[in-house]
Write a protein that holds these residues in place. Structure first.
Motif, PDB file in Angstrom:
ATOM      1  N   VAL A 100      48.610  39.555  -7.520  1.00 52.07           N
ATOM      2  CA  VAL A 100      49.199  40.769  -8.097  1.00 52.07           C
ATOM      3  C   VAL A 100      49.230  40.740  -9.624  1.00 52.07           C
ATOM      4  N   THR A 101      48.770  39.646 -10.254  1.00 48.33           N
ATOM      5  CA  THR A 101      48.782  39.537 -11.709  1.00 48.33           C
ATOM      6  C   THR A 101      47.433  38.978 -12.184  1.00 48.33           C
ATOM      7  N   PRO A 102      47.174  39.026 -13.483  1.00 45.64           N
ATOM      8  CA  PRO A 102      45.930  38.436 -14.009  1.00 45.64           C
ATOM      9  C   PRO A 102      45.975  36.910 -14.090  1.00 45.64           C
ATOM     10  N   ASN A 106      44.336  28.420 -11.338  1.00 43.85           N
ATOM     11  CA  ASN A 106      44.270  27.102 -11.961  1.00 43.85           C
ATOM     12  C   ASN A 106      45.570  26.730 -12.658  1.00 43.85           C
ATOM     13  N   ARG A 107      46.415  27.714 -12.975  1.00 41.71           N
ATOM     14  CA  ARG A 107      47.700  27.445 -13.621  1.00 41.71           C
ATOM     15  C   ARG A 107      48.808  27.166 -12.614  1.00 41.71           C
ATOM     16  N   GLY A 247      51.576  39.708 -22.923  1.00 46.62           N
ATOM     17  CA  GLY A 247      52.103  40.394 -21.750  1.00 46.62           C
ATOM     18  C   GLY A 247      51.485  41.743 -21.481  1.00 46.62           C
ATOM     19  N   ARG A 248      50.697  42.281 -22.425  1.00 46.83           N
ATOM     20  CA  ARG A 248      50.014  43.545 -22.173  1.00 46.83           C
ATOM     21  C   ARG A 248      48.934  43.320 -21.104  1.00 46.83           C
ATOM     22  N   GLY A 249      48.946  44.134 -20.076  1.00 45.12           N
ATOM     23  CA  GLY A 249      48.072  43.920 -18.933  1.00 45.12           C
ATOM     24  C   GLY A 249      48.786  43.196 -17.806  1.00 45.12           C
ATOM     25  N   ALA A 276      53.712  46.341 -11.540  1.00 42.08           N
ATOM     26  CA  ALA A 276      53.268  47.130 -10.381  1.00 42.08           C
ATOM     27  C   ALA A 276      53.382  46.331  -9.087  1.00 42.08           C
ATOM     28  N   TRP A 277      54.132  45.238  -9.098  1.00 40.03           N
ATOM     29  CA  TRP A 277      54.110  44.321  -7.963  1.00 40.03           C
ATOM     30  C   TRP A 277      54.612  44.951  -6.670  1.00 40.03           C
ATOM     31  N   THR A 278      55.799  45.545  -6.679  1.00 38.96           N
ATOM     32  CA  THR A 278      56.305  46.104  -5.417  1.00 38.96           C
ATOM     33  C   THR A 278      55.505  47.330  -5.006  1.00 38.96           C
ATOM     34  N   ALA A 279      54.909  48.039  -5.976  1.00 41.72           N
ATOM     35  CA  ALA A 279      54.020  49.146  -5.608  1.00 41.72           C
ATOM     36  C   ALA A 279      52.816  48.621  -4.839  1.00 41.72           C
ATOM     37  N   GLN A 280      52.262  47.494  -5.279  1.00 43.05           N
ATOM     38  CA  GLN A 280      51.132  46.892  -4.574  1.00 43.05           C
ATOM     39  C   GLN A 280      51.562  46.328  -3.224  1.00 43.05           C
TER      40      GLN A 280
END
Length: 320
Positions: A100-102, A106-107, A247-249, A276-280
């Protein structure tokens, strides 16, 4: 594929990658567990001592757990009644962050059982919030809080810990138009963090909550005509930070950052923003989600006497 991956796959027989990728999850887990068992069988006590000293993943935290527990207890006491507390598992489903994120996988410290070590409680809370929102009427809302030690795989540099504790908030509710839902959630979170900072830190700590409007002029308007009037002019200052780029994006609409420090030693205590996490996760584009967090070890250092702050700073800060 990076150079390290090419080097490793180059040492294996042709077709090995395709064969492993094609294994059913249970069979792959069986294979990896067997490899781990073989490796553990040759570990000696001296190896444990060496790894304990050198491995940034295994070193204990520098914070005094008694002082840390006292600060976190106050955070729970100050939490608004709307928030339900959760005691999260040390692991989350594989892909909790990267799906749900960029963020790169690997992190994340990935396990052999289709899970990953918790690296950000806000992602896990968003999954729980999505499940609870599915059981509510559309005009309902969910507010969750957790305090958890997280582990991140990236190397932050000398003196910085790979694991640290975060007190996190996640709120989710349906959009009602004109940025009103965002204003309501933002007011709730900001009021809490301002109260925390005003209660636990002296004025000399120069605490600030910094706001950045990202890609929603409407939310920017609601910050000015709704959020700021609701919070009032007194207390911890709300500072506009339009120059923020980090944090943009990752965040949408608006982001926040919590800072404090003595003199020139300002540190970042917390971060957050709309996602947009809960929307996804609910497959509902009208769902709005606000996340925010605060590093409790950093906060504890700032609440300590000056002598203790100097000692803890020498050990190196904890990274968000």
């Amino acid at each position: 594929m990076d150079d390290a991956e090419r080097r490793v796959w180059g040492r294996l027989p042709d077709g090995a990658r395709a064969a492993l990728a094609g294994l059913p999850p249970a069979d792959l887990r069986t294979l990896l567990l067997a490899v781990a068992r073989d490796r553990a069988a040759v570990v000696r006590p001296a190896d444990l001592v060496r790894r304990w000293r050198s491995d940034r993943f295994t070193r204990p935290a520098a914070a005094d757990p008694r002082a840390l527990a006292a600060v976190e207890a106050r955070l729970w006491e100050l939490l608004p009644a709307e928030f339900a507390g959760l005691d999260l598992s040390p692991v989350a489903p594989l892909g909790t962050c990267s799906a749900v994120t960029p963020a790169s996988q690997n992190r994340i410290v990935t396990t052999m059982r289709a899970t990953e070590v918790l690296s950000d409680p806000t992602n896990a809370l968003a999954i729980e919030a999505a499940l609870r929102r599915r059981e509510q009427p559309t005009d309902g809302s969910v507010h969750l809080a957790a305090c958890h030690r997280v582990l991140r795989a990236q190397d932050f540099g000398p003196g910085w810990s790979a694991h640290f504790r975060l007190f996190t908030l996640v709120s989710s509710a349906r959009d009602v138009g004109s940025g009103r839902t965002e204003a309501r959630l933002l007011t709730l979170h900001l009021a809490h963090w301002r109260k925390v900072l005003a209660t636990l830190l002296p004025q000399s700590a120069a605490a600030r909550v910094r706001l950045t409007v990202l890609d929603s002029p409407v939310v920017g308007e609601r910050i000015e005509d709704t959020v700021r009037p609701a919070l009032g002019p007194a207390g911890v200052p709300l500072v506009d930070e339009p120059e923020r780029r980090r944090g943009r994006g990752y965040y949408v609409d608006a982001a926040l950052r919590i800072t404090a420090g003595y003199g020139a030693d300002e540190v970042e205590l917390g971060d957050g923003g709309f996602t947009a996490w809960t929307a996804q996760l609910t497959s509902d584009g009208k769902e709005r989600c606000l996340t925010s967090c605060l590093a409790t070890e950093r906060l504890t250092t700032l609440t300590a006497p000056a002598r203790d702050r100097d000692r803890d700073r020498d050990r190196g800060p904890t990274s968000l």
